[in-house]
Design a protein around this motif. Structure first.
Motif, PDB file in Angstrom:
ATOM      1  N   ALA A 164      43.193  37.953  42.445  1.00 54.36           N
ATOM      2  CA  ALA A 164      44.147  39.066  42.407  1.00 54.36           C
ATOM      3  C   ALA A 164      45.524  38.593  41.961  1.00 54.36           C
ATOM      4  O   ALA A 164      46.193  39.247  41.154  1.00 54.36           O
ATOM      5  CB  ALA A 164      44.223  39.728  43.781  1.00 54.36           C
TER       6      ALA A 164
ATOM      7  N   GLY B  84      38.418  43.420  34.798  1.00 47.60           N
ATOM      8  CA  GLY B  84      38.385  44.232  36.011  1.00 47.60           C
ATOM      9  C   GLY B  84      37.000  44.625  36.475  1.00 47.60           C
ATOM     10  O   GLY B  84      36.864  45.496  37.340  1.00 47.60           O
TER      11      GLY B  84
ATOM     12  N   GLY C 265      51.157  51.343  45.334  1.00 47.93           N
ATOM     13  CA  GLY C 265      49.776  51.017  45.028  1.00 47.93           C
ATOM     14  C   GLY C 265      49.503  49.543  44.774  1.00 47.93           C
ATOM     15  O   GLY C 265      48.342  49.170  44.517  1.00 47.93           O
TER      16      GLY C 265
ATOM     17  N   LEU D 196      46.962  40.114  38.519  1.00 50.41           N
ATOM     18  CA  LEU D 196      48.069  41.047  38.665  1.00 50.41           C
ATOM     19  C   LEU D 196      49.391  40.446  38.215  1.00 50.41           C
ATOM     20  O   LEU D 196      50.252  41.159  37.681  1.00 50.41           O
ATOM     21  CB  LEU D 196      48.160  41.532  40.115  1.00 50.41           C
ATOM     22  CG  LEU D 196      46.985  42.410  40.570  1.00 50.41           C
ATOM     23  CD1 LEU D 196      47.123  42.789  42.033  1.00 50.41           C
ATOM     24  CD2 LEU D 196      46.905  43.682  39.714  1.00 50.41           C
TER      25      LEU D 196
ATOM     26  N   ARG E 289      47.120  48.153  47.321  1.00 54.86           N
ATOM     27  CA  ARG E 289      45.780  48.695  47.083  1.00 54.86           C
ATOM     28  C   ARG E 289      45.107  47.970  45.918  1.00 54.86           C
ATOM     29  O   ARG E 289      43.909  47.657  45.976  1.00 54.86           O
ATOM     30  CB  ARG E 289      45.860  50.197  46.787  1.00 54.86           C
ATOM     31  CG  ARG E 289      44.511  50.836  46.485  1.00 54.86           C
ATOM     32  CD  ARG E 289      44.661  52.352  46.313  1.00 54.86           C
ATOM     33  NE  ARG E 289      45.618  52.670  45.270  1.00 54.86           N
ATOM     34  CZ  ARG E 289      45.336  52.667  43.968  1.00 54.86           C
ATOM     35  NH1 ARG E 289      44.116  52.339  43.558  1.00 54.86           N
ATOM     36  NH2 ARG E 289      46.247  52.995  43.084  1.00 54.86           N
ATOM     37  N   HIS E 290      45.887  47.671  44.862  1.00 53.53           N
ATOM     38  CA  HIS E 290      45.321  46.940  43.728  1.00 53.53           C
ATOM     39  C   HIS E 290      44.887  45.531  44.129  1.00 53.53           C
ATOM     40  O   HIS E 290      43.839  45.041  43.684  1.00 53.53           O
ATOM     41  CB  HIS E 290      46.348  46.867  42.589  1.00 53.53           C
ATOM     42  CG  HIS E 290      46.594  48.169  41.913  1.00 53.53           C
ATOM     43  ND1 HIS E 290      47.784  48.494  41.302  1.00 53.53           N
ATOM     44  CD2 HIS E 290      45.792  49.259  41.765  1.00 53.53           C
ATOM     45  CE1 HIS E 290      47.709  49.708  40.803  1.00 53.53           C
ATOM     46  NE2 HIS E 290      46.517  50.194  41.069  1.00 53.53           N
TER      47      HIS E 290
ATOM     48  N   ASP F 140      41.719  45.955  46.064  1.00 54.06           N
ATOM     49  CA  ASP F 140      40.602  46.354  45.197  1.00 54.06           C
ATOM     50  C   ASP F 140      39.988  45.156  44.489  1.00 54.06           C
ATOM     51  O   ASP F 140      38.771  45.109  44.257  1.00 54.06           O
ATOM     52  CB  ASP F 140      41.090  47.363  44.150  1.00 54.06           C
ATOM     53  CG  ASP F 140      41.271  48.750  44.731  1.00 54.06           C
ATOM     54  OD1 ASP F 140      40.764  48.993  45.852  1.00 54.06           O
ATOM     55  OD2 ASP F 140      41.924  49.590  44.091  1.00 54.06           O
TER      56      ASP F 140
END
Length: 522
Positions: free
Chosen positions: A68, A381, A225, A72, A228-229, A232
């Motif tokens: 992540a 992703g 968010g 990100l 949350r990302h 996820d």
């Protein structure tokens, strides 16, 4: 005119990581030689049981979090939001500390139960609490490292890993030389303590660099968010990584038991585990240094291209990654296989037959393709798809190990066959996912045919040339070195004859053409 090197290009990043990984492989190779001398095959087998527990806890705490961070941070940089890296780091650290605390609450009071009932060897109990210290330091190191990789500062990750490996070698060998005269449980605990010492260096080094580069960014609130990302990406990968490592660790635990069923003694079975995990596999997996470098750099590169909506770039990077995997994995492994029995005898004092190493080499090649296709899916992703396929592959390998390793006519070869068969359906599933998500179409010529032609020729050449050199030079090391150099030159010449200009390919994009050779690299 002075040319300035862009330190965030794909080529620069891949080159830095490749050089670093090659150095790490060389250091790790000599490290394993020293371990084999101090610990022996059975000692390495006991340590492997401890390390199997470590990989499970490490996967639970870090596997998803680091992916992540890498994805990100790259996406935020591509979107012009570098200030979001600090909130991303805070979320990552918070998730890691939470999971680590839960794991420690299980391992600390239950380390004796884990050693005797789960790992099947009471000698591993002393190393489990030390394992937690090592993991805690590793967590901060890996989070910062993934942020640097995601933002293109791969040189820091490379220096950190090289320094950590040097410190680890010195610390572990010193501890074993001074205090490693006891049983194999003490040896495993000392190795884990040396690992913890090396993590002190890397976590401190990267922490200083984090403050230097990211500490200057303005304090800002996280984008809506963002957490949350992170979850996820992290949640499915962490769950899958735990399952994969649990199954893999179960394989390491049940392998000696199934070998005993096949007719081997308990000591011989544990030694067989030590040989394959601590000697044969590290030897045949030397090409992973180059392949993993491409995979590490590709994930943020593909994520950035996808964030910009540049799907042709995503397909081009995917095609380049698959071709590089074949061009590196197959010829290099083909050159290693005929040399590996001599290297094992010289380096580890262990006799390993050629068919053993040939099967292990084929299994390694399939695992490289599995690793690369999973990285590509993670970059776009589709990590859930890759994770499910990987879990299914591990379940298949565990089942095959249970059946084949217990057969008296196969024994350890049954385990190697399970390693050979299990990656195939995973690679096919990953390729299907890449086609559906990106429109990428596999080119068998680039990915398989050309590397196989080169590999077969190189393998035959090395086997004949090494035997001839050994009779002339009388030195195994000199014969191995000359055979390896000649194999590299032969592989390069074969690629040129087939129309593959490797230098142009690495630097530029790939396209089909019928005008020159089999492929033209523009």
């Amino acid at each position: 005119m002075r040319v300035r090197i862009d330190k965030r290009t794909f080529l620069y990043s891949a080159a830095v990581m490749a050089l670093s990984n090659v150095g790490l492989q060389a250091l790790g190779f000599f490290y394993r030689i020293a371990l084999s001398r101090f610990a022996g095959a059975e000692g390495l087998g006991v340590y492997r049981l401890v390390f199997s527990a470590y990989t499970v806890v490490n996967a639970a705490s870090l596997a998803g979090v680091t992916m992540a961070c890498s994805r990100l941070s790259s996406a935020k940089l591509a979107q012009g939001k570098p200030e979001q890296i600090r909130p991303l780091a805070r979320y990552a650290v918070g998730i890691f500390v939470t999971i680590f605390t839960l794991c420690a609450a299980v391992v600390l009071p239950g380390h004796h139960f884990i050693a005797t009932r789960l790992l099947g060897d009471v000698r591993t109990a002393a190393a489990l609490p030390i394992m937690l210290i090592c993991l805690f330091l590793t967590g901060f190191e890996n989070i910062i490292k993934s942020l640097f990789v995601g933002t293109g500062r791969v040189q820091y990750a490379a220096v950190s890993e090289s320094g950590e490996q040097i410190v680890r070698i010195v610390a572990v060998i010193t501890l074993l030389a001074l205090f490693g005269k006891g049983d194999y449980g003490r040896i495993a605990a000392l190795i884990m303590l040396g690992m913890a010492v090396s993590e002190c260096f890397s976590s401190s080094f990267l922490g200083i660099l984090y403050r230097k580069h990211f500490g200057k960014l303005a304090r800002t609130r996280a984008d809506p968010g963002l957490l949350r990302h992170v979850l996820d990406i992290a949640a499915p990968l962490s769950i899958a990584a735990v399952l994969i490592n649990l199954i893999s660790s179960a394989g390491s635990v049940i392998l000696p038991q199934r070998l005993v069923v096949s007719g081997m003694s308990e000591s011989a079975a544990l030694s067989a585990l030590g040989v394959i995990s601590g000697m044969a596999s590290p030897l045949i997996l030397l090409p992973i240094a180059l392949i993993s470098a491409v995979g590490i750099v590709l994930v943020p590169s593909i994520t950035a291209a996808q964030a910009r909506g540049d799907m042709p770039r995503v397909r081009a990077l995917t095609d380049k990654a698959m071709t590089v995997t074949g061009l590196i994995a197959i010829p290099t492994t083909a050159a290693l296989v005929p040399l590996s029995p001599s290297l094992a005898r010289v380096c580890f004092g262990q006799t390993i037959p050629l068919p053993y190493m040939a099967l292990l080499g084929a299994a390694a090649v399939f695992s490289y393709y599995q690793m690369m296709t999973a990285s590509l899916l993670g970059g776009i992703g589709a990590q859930r798809r890759a994770a499910i396929a990987a879990v299914c592959g591990e379940v298949l390998q565990l089942g095959l190990t249970w059946v084949l390793a217990a057969r008296s006519e196969l024994q350890i070869y049954g385990y190697i066959l399970s390693m050979l068969i299990s990656p195939l359906p995973v690679v096919l599933a990953n390729l299907w996912g890449l086609r559906r998500k990106t429109g990428y179409r596999l080119r068998l010529g680039h990915t398989l045919v050309v590397p196989l032609l080169c590999g077969a020729t190189v393998c035959l050449w090395v086997r004949v040339f090494y035997t001839a050199l050994l009779g002339i030079a009388g030195s195994q090391w000199l014969a191995v070195l000359l055979a390896a150099c000649s194999a590299a030159l032969l592989d390069w010449a074969l690629l040129q004859l087939l129309g593959v200009d490797v230098r142009s390919y690495i630097a530029r994009r790939v396209t089909r053409s019928s005008r020159t050779g089999i492929f033209t690299f523009l």
